[in-house]
Scaffold this active site. Sequence first.
Site, PDB file in Angstrom:
ATOM      1  N   TRP A 327       0.839  -1.208   0.000  1.00  0.00           N
ATOM      2  CA  TRP A 327       0.000   0.000   0.000  1.00  0.00           C
ATOM      3  C   TRP A 327       0.872   1.255   0.000  1.00  0.00           C
ATOM      4  O   TRP A 327       0.511   2.271  -0.608  1.00  0.00           O
ATOM      5  CB  TRP A 327      -0.902  -0.005   1.243  1.00  0.00           C
ATOM      6  CG  TRP A 327      -1.704   1.253   1.416  1.00  0.00           C
ATOM      7  CD1 TRP A 327      -2.929   1.533   0.863  1.00  0.00           C
ATOM      8  CD2 TRP A 327      -1.366   2.398   2.212  1.00  0.00           C
ATOM      9  NE1 TRP A 327      -3.363   2.776   1.267  1.00  0.00           N
ATOM     10  CE2 TRP A 327      -2.425   3.318   2.087  1.00  0.00           C
ATOM     11  CE3 TRP A 327      -0.267   2.722   3.010  1.00  0.00           C
ATOM     12  CZ2 TRP A 327      -2.414   4.555   2.738  1.00  0.00           C
ATOM     13  CZ3 TRP A 327      -0.254   3.951   3.650  1.00  0.00           C
ATOM     14  CH2 TRP A 327      -1.308   4.861   3.519  1.00  0.00           C
ATOM     15  N   HIS A 328       2.031   1.186   0.651  1.00  0.00           N
ATOM     16  CA  HIS A 328       2.879   2.365   0.742  1.00  0.00           C
ATOM     17  C   HIS A 328       3.554   2.704  -0.582  1.00  0.00           C
ATOM     18  O   HIS A 328       3.953   3.855  -0.780  1.00  0.00           O
ATOM     19  CB  HIS A 328       3.940   2.167   1.828  1.00  0.00           C
ATOM     20  CG  HIS A 328       3.415   2.334   3.215  1.00  0.00           C
ATOM     21  ND1 HIS A 328       2.808   1.310   3.907  1.00  0.00           N
ATOM     22  CD2 HIS A 328       3.391   3.415   4.041  1.00  0.00           C
ATOM     23  CE1 HIS A 328       2.437   1.754   5.097  1.00  0.00           C
ATOM     24  NE2 HIS A 328       2.778   3.011   5.201  1.00  0.00           N
ATOM     25  N   GLY A 329       3.730   1.759  -1.457  1.00  0.00           N
ATOM     26  CA  GLY A 329       4.354   2.073  -2.732  1.00  0.00           C
ATOM     27  C   GLY A 329       4.709   0.840  -3.529  1.00  0.00           C
ATOM     28  O   GLY A 329       4.800  -0.265  -3.003  1.00  0.00           O
TER      29      GLY A 329
END
Length: 471
Positions: A327-329
């Site tokens: 989700w962060h990248g």
Amino acid sequence: MLFPTLSFGLFFLVVFTVVWAANGSNEWRKILLLVASWIFYGAWDWRFVALLIGSALLNWGSAELIWFNREASAGRRRAIMIAGVTGNLAILGFFKYYGFFVEQLGDILHAVGYARDLPLMQVVLPVGISFFTFQGMSYLADVHAERLAPAKLLDVTLLMSFFPHLVAGPIVRGSDLLPQFEESPRLTRDMASMGLVLIVWGLFKKAVVASELSTGLVDPVFFDPAAHSRLDLIAAAYGYAVQIYCDFSAYSDMAIGIAALLGYKFPLNFNQPYRAQSLQDFWRRWHISLSSWLRDYLYIGALGGSRRGFARQCCNLMATMLLGGLWHGAKWTFVIWGGLHGGVLALERIWDRIRPHGFPRLPRVLGILITFHIVLVGWIFFRAESFDAAIAYLKGIGAAGVASDVLTPLACGLILFGMAIHFTPANLGQRLALQVRLLPAWGLGLLVGITILIVDAMRFEGVAPFIYYQF
């Protein structure tokens, strides 16, 4: 538009004045807030305001269909919800992961001897897309579970576009904010004083602590770990731990404070995370809106939590944190970061299960130290540009040489300060706000103005974007 800038300050003064002048009509007030939110987002790129609107229409329409079919079969309602969630994931997947997956597919094809040039578009990542798509999915899940009735189109659009939390959270759920939209808000002295304290405190953490650690220590060392000594690498790792906390918690504090001045309450998003005694405790304190989202909608809602046995529980923990990392990248370093956290969370559960009866628990201080340094290793992967860079960084910590060329007394002081604030009384902000609320309005305004000028004088040149803008 960055929070700690003059342009945002002027923007907010106008918004504050206009929306409270329209307080007689709640509908007009929400329309004004929605337009202001689009202006705020459009200041970055007007093209993506249409994406905000489209995302809101998708979730509003899906929720209406779910509710309309609430007397129908559970399968039909679930199919509608899955279609709505898939739509949100398609938006997120295209803008955030298209390039990543095309590159991985190309590498796989090359590895099996079927090298081809795949079409690769340059896709601009909309700021805050991970936050507003997660809000939309949680809204659909709550309507499907009948924890929440569907809201009006205006309210759903404002929920997903509200500028205080739009680009970097907190992830405010519909069940928290939509009921507040139904009634005209009131600005109490308690809300105003707490809001101003949070804004000033967040401004200091971002403009002074996080920005100086970033430009003076963390960025130079992580840019080229091989050019720096063991001492620099260790100091930059500690510095990044303080930087990301002060940077992200500053945004959350300012977002909560700005919302409070507009009459709305946001949930707490940080609670002194580096004083956690276990990784489970860490995730109860760090980015609380995300960790609770992952727990409620992914770990329990989608994967079943601990309902299917202990082995499945551990697998679910790992899957949740791997997806939380992604989700962060779209980078393998984020996946590794999530896997590290998921693995340790599973090991904590295993130890709790097999720990002999009467076996003493770790002393509190030792638990805090171990947990913090596990988190610290994870931050190295989180910050590194690539997996190879993270490994080189860790190898450099174990290499010889302790001379430093970037570590300064100021950086040391900021690192110590950033850690020390985790061990102040947890309710220090509330206590300070209670003192501030006793001042007359002119005195409160004067105090805030002087404090902002002092922070501005202390800060260094320029304001870097918040770290979580990229997510």
